[in-house]
Motif scaffolding. Structure first.
Motif, PDB file in Angstrom:
ATOM      1  N   TRP A 144     -18.524  80.609  25.906  1.00  0.00           N
ATOM      2  CA  TRP A 144     -17.788  80.748  24.646  1.00  0.00           C
ATOM      3  C   TRP A 144     -17.006  79.459  24.349  1.00  0.00           C
ATOM      4  O   TRP A 144     -16.948  79.015  23.213  1.00  0.00           O
ATOM      5  CB  TRP A 144     -16.810  81.916  24.724  1.00  0.00           C
ATOM      6  CG  TRP A 144     -17.324  83.197  24.148  1.00  0.00           C
ATOM      7  CD1 TRP A 144     -18.363  83.373  23.274  1.00  0.00           C
ATOM      8  CD2 TRP A 144     -16.793  84.494  24.403  1.00  0.00           C
ATOM      9  NE1 TRP A 144     -18.502  84.705  22.987  1.00  0.00           N
ATOM     10  CE2 TRP A 144     -17.553  85.421  23.659  1.00  0.00           C
ATOM     11  CE3 TRP A 144     -15.751  84.973  25.190  1.00  0.00           C
ATOM     12  CZ2 TRP A 144     -17.299  86.782  23.661  1.00  0.00           C
ATOM     13  CZ3 TRP A 144     -15.496  86.337  25.199  1.00  0.00           C
ATOM     14  CH2 TRP A 144     -16.268  87.232  24.447  1.00  0.00           C
ATOM     15  N   SER A 197     -24.205  89.558  26.626  1.00  0.00           N
ATOM     16  CA  SER A 197     -23.553  89.809  25.330  1.00  0.00           C
ATOM     17  C   SER A 197     -23.290  88.529  24.538  1.00  0.00           C
ATOM     18  O   SER A 197     -23.001  88.591  23.344  1.00  0.00           O
ATOM     19  CB  SER A 197     -22.245  90.592  25.520  1.00  0.00           C
ATOM     20  OG  SER A 197     -21.297  89.815  26.215  1.00  0.00           O
ATOM     21  N   LYS A 228     -25.619  86.224  24.113  1.00  0.00           N
ATOM     22  CA  LYS A 228     -26.923  85.743  23.663  1.00  0.00           C
ATOM     23  C   LYS A 228     -26.918  85.412  22.169  1.00  0.00           C
ATOM     24  O   LYS A 228     -27.311  84.316  21.767  1.00  0.00           O
ATOM     25  CB  LYS A 228     -27.994  86.801  23.966  1.00  0.00           C
ATOM     26  CG  LYS A 228     -29.373  86.472  23.455  1.00  0.00           C
ATOM     27  CD  LYS A 228     -30.336  87.607  23.791  1.00  0.00           C
ATOM     28  CE  LYS A 228     -31.721  87.323  23.271  1.00  0.00           C
ATOM     29  NZ  LYS A 228     -32.657  88.413  23.630  1.00  0.00           N
ATOM     30  N   THR A 229     -26.470  86.324  21.336  1.00  0.00           N
ATOM     31  CA  THR A 229     -26.465  86.103  19.889  1.00  0.00           C
ATOM     32  C   THR A 229     -25.494  84.994  19.515  1.00  0.00           C
ATOM     33  O   THR A 229     -25.805  84.160  18.653  1.00  0.00           O
ATOM     34  CB  THR A 229     -26.121  87.405  19.139  1.00  0.00           C
ATOM     35  OG1 THR A 229     -27.112  88.388  19.477  1.00  0.00           O
ATOM     36  CG2 THR A 229     -26.105  87.199  17.633  1.00  0.00           C
ATOM     37  N   ASP A 230     -24.319  84.959  20.157  1.00  0.00           N
ATOM     38  CA  ASP A 230     -23.341  83.896  19.885  1.00  0.00           C
ATOM     39  C   ASP A 230     -23.957  82.528  20.166  1.00  0.00           C
ATOM     40  O   ASP A 230     -23.796  81.588  19.379  1.00  0.00           O
ATOM     41  CB  ASP A 230     -22.085  84.065  20.741  1.00  0.00           C
ATOM     42  CG  ASP A 230     -21.314  85.332  20.429  1.00  0.00           C
ATOM     43  OD1 ASP A 230     -21.544  85.931  19.358  1.00  0.00           O
ATOM     44  OD2 ASP A 230     -20.473  85.726  21.251  1.00  0.00           O
ATOM     45  N   LYS A 288     -27.209  81.733  20.373  1.00  0.00           N
ATOM     46  CA  LYS A 288     -28.296  81.460  19.425  1.00  0.00           C
ATOM     47  C   LYS A 288     -27.729  81.028  18.075  1.00  0.00           C
ATOM     48  O   LYS A 288     -28.224  80.088  17.457  1.00  0.00           O
ATOM     49  CB  LYS A 288     -29.192  82.687  19.261  1.00  0.00           C
ATOM     50  CG  LYS A 288     -30.130  82.908  20.428  1.00  0.00           C
ATOM     51  CD  LYS A 288     -31.044  84.087  20.155  1.00  0.00           C
ATOM     52  CE  LYS A 288     -32.151  84.131  21.186  1.00  0.00           C
ATOM     53  NZ  LYS A 288     -33.174  85.131  20.837  1.00  0.00           N
ATOM     54  N   ASN A 289     -26.675  81.701  17.604  1.00  0.00           N
ATOM     55  CA  ASN A 289     -26.050  81.346  16.332  1.00  0.00           C
ATOM     56  C   ASN A 289     -25.415  79.957  16.382  1.00  0.00           C
ATOM     57  O   ASN A 289     -25.283  79.297  15.349  1.00  0.00           O
ATOM     58  CB  ASN A 289     -25.002  82.375  15.924  1.00  0.00           C
ATOM     59  CG  ASN A 289     -25.620  83.675  15.450  1.00  0.00           C
ATOM     60  OD1 ASN A 289     -26.793  83.722  15.085  1.00  0.00           O
ATOM     61  ND2 ASN A 289     -24.836  84.738  15.462  1.00  0.00           N
ATOM     62  N   ASP A 316     -30.713  77.426  22.775  1.00  0.00           N
ATOM     63  CA  ASP A 316     -31.921  78.160  23.163  1.00  0.00           C
ATOM     64  C   ASP A 316     -31.516  79.021  24.354  1.00  0.00           C
ATOM     65  O   ASP A 316     -31.427  78.531  25.474  1.00  0.00           O
ATOM     66  CB  ASP A 316     -33.034  77.177  23.532  1.00  0.00           C
ATOM     67  CG  ASP A 316     -34.275  77.876  24.062  1.00  0.00           C
ATOM     68  OD1 ASP A 316     -34.464  79.083  23.801  1.00  0.00           O
ATOM     69  OD2 ASP A 316     -35.062  77.194  24.756  1.00  0.00           O
ATOM     70  N   TRP A 317     -31.211  80.318  24.119  1.00  0.00           N
ATOM     71  CA  TRP A 317     -30.729  81.205  25.171  1.00  0.00           C
ATOM     72  C   TRP A 317     -31.907  81.730  25.985  1.00  0.00           C
ATOM     73  O   TRP A 317     -32.920  82.162  25.420  1.00  0.00           O
ATOM     74  CB  TRP A 317     -29.955  82.381  24.580  1.00  0.00           C
ATOM     75  CG  TRP A 317     -29.284  83.222  25.621  1.00  0.00           C
ATOM     76  CD1 TRP A 317     -28.039  83.034  26.135  1.00  0.00           C
ATOM     77  CD2 TRP A 317     -29.816  84.377  26.289  1.00  0.00           C
ATOM     78  NE1 TRP A 317     -27.758  83.994  27.089  1.00  0.00           N
ATOM     79  CE2 TRP A 317     -28.844  84.831  27.203  1.00  0.00           C
ATOM     80  CE3 TRP A 317     -31.021  85.063  26.224  1.00  0.00           C
ATOM     81  CZ2 TRP A 317     -29.019  85.943  28.018  1.00  0.00           C
ATOM     82  CZ3 TRP A 317     -31.218  86.170  27.033  1.00  0.00           C
ATOM     83  CH2 TRP A 317     -30.220  86.604  27.924  1.00  0.00           C
TER      84      TRP A 317
END
Length: 188
Positions: A117, A135, A137-139, A141-142, A146-147
């Motif tokens: 983070w 949790s 992963k989306t953060d 990627k956004n 490349d997660w």
């Protein structure tokens, strides 16, 4: 791991209350055993409290107040996770600036679990292959990362891992990455 492989390396550990205990103590132990000098840097002076999976735990002394810390005095950065710790750090401009200085200078960084983070806030996640607690992963990627779901990922001077279960691989990859930076601070 060979003792003294990191001799002369100064590592900042950026944390505040709510860091996951083993995500600081285990990497710190591995770094110290490899010869590094580790310092806890925190925006909270005095002592910081650990989180031990489900409850508050030990307190550790802060070695350097964040307001007094200079990134140029360190060769590498460790970002432990825990939910509370990185969520608090990413809201503190001086903590984000401190971490960003390591990326800007090309110094190695290691982040585990929720630690990425803080990496996101520095802008350094963009274009990197990374892992984290699921949790995030989306953060990630956004943020342009490349997660991937792997034990440890090393990309462009950053090592990331998912959770305390990954600590053996995280510690091994962190020491390997940090050993490449040994003495760089003095050579610059």
């Amino acid at each position: 791991m060979a003792n003294d492989i990191l001799k002369g390396l100064n590592v900042a550990i950026l944390v505040t209350d709510g860091f996951e205990q083993v995500e600081l103590t285990e990497p710190r132990k591995a770094l110290d055993e490899a010869g590094a000098t580790t310092k806890i840097v925190s925006p909270k002076p005095g002592r910081i409290r650990a989180w031990n999976f489900t409850d508050w735990s030990i307190e550790l002394p802060v070695d350097v107040d964040l307001d007094q810390a200079k990134p140029e005095d360190f060769d590498a950065l460790l970002l432990p996770g825990g939910v509370i710790n990185p969520d608090s750090l990413r809201m503190k401009p001086n903590a984000v600036a401190f971490a960003k200085a390591f990326f800007d200078a090309g110094k190695p960084v290691a982040a585990i679990c929720h630690g990425p983070w803080t990496v996101i806030e520095t802008g350094a996640a963009h274009g990197r292959r990374m892992t984290s607690w699921p949790s995030l992963k989306t953060d990630l990627k956004n943020a342009g990362a490349d997660w991937v779901d792997q034990v440890a990922v090393v990309d462009k001077g950053l090592v990331t891992s998912r959770s305390p279960d990954d600590l053996p691989a995280f510690n091994q990859e962190t020491i390997k990455l940090f050993s490449e930076a040994r003495g760089r601070r003095h050579a610059a």
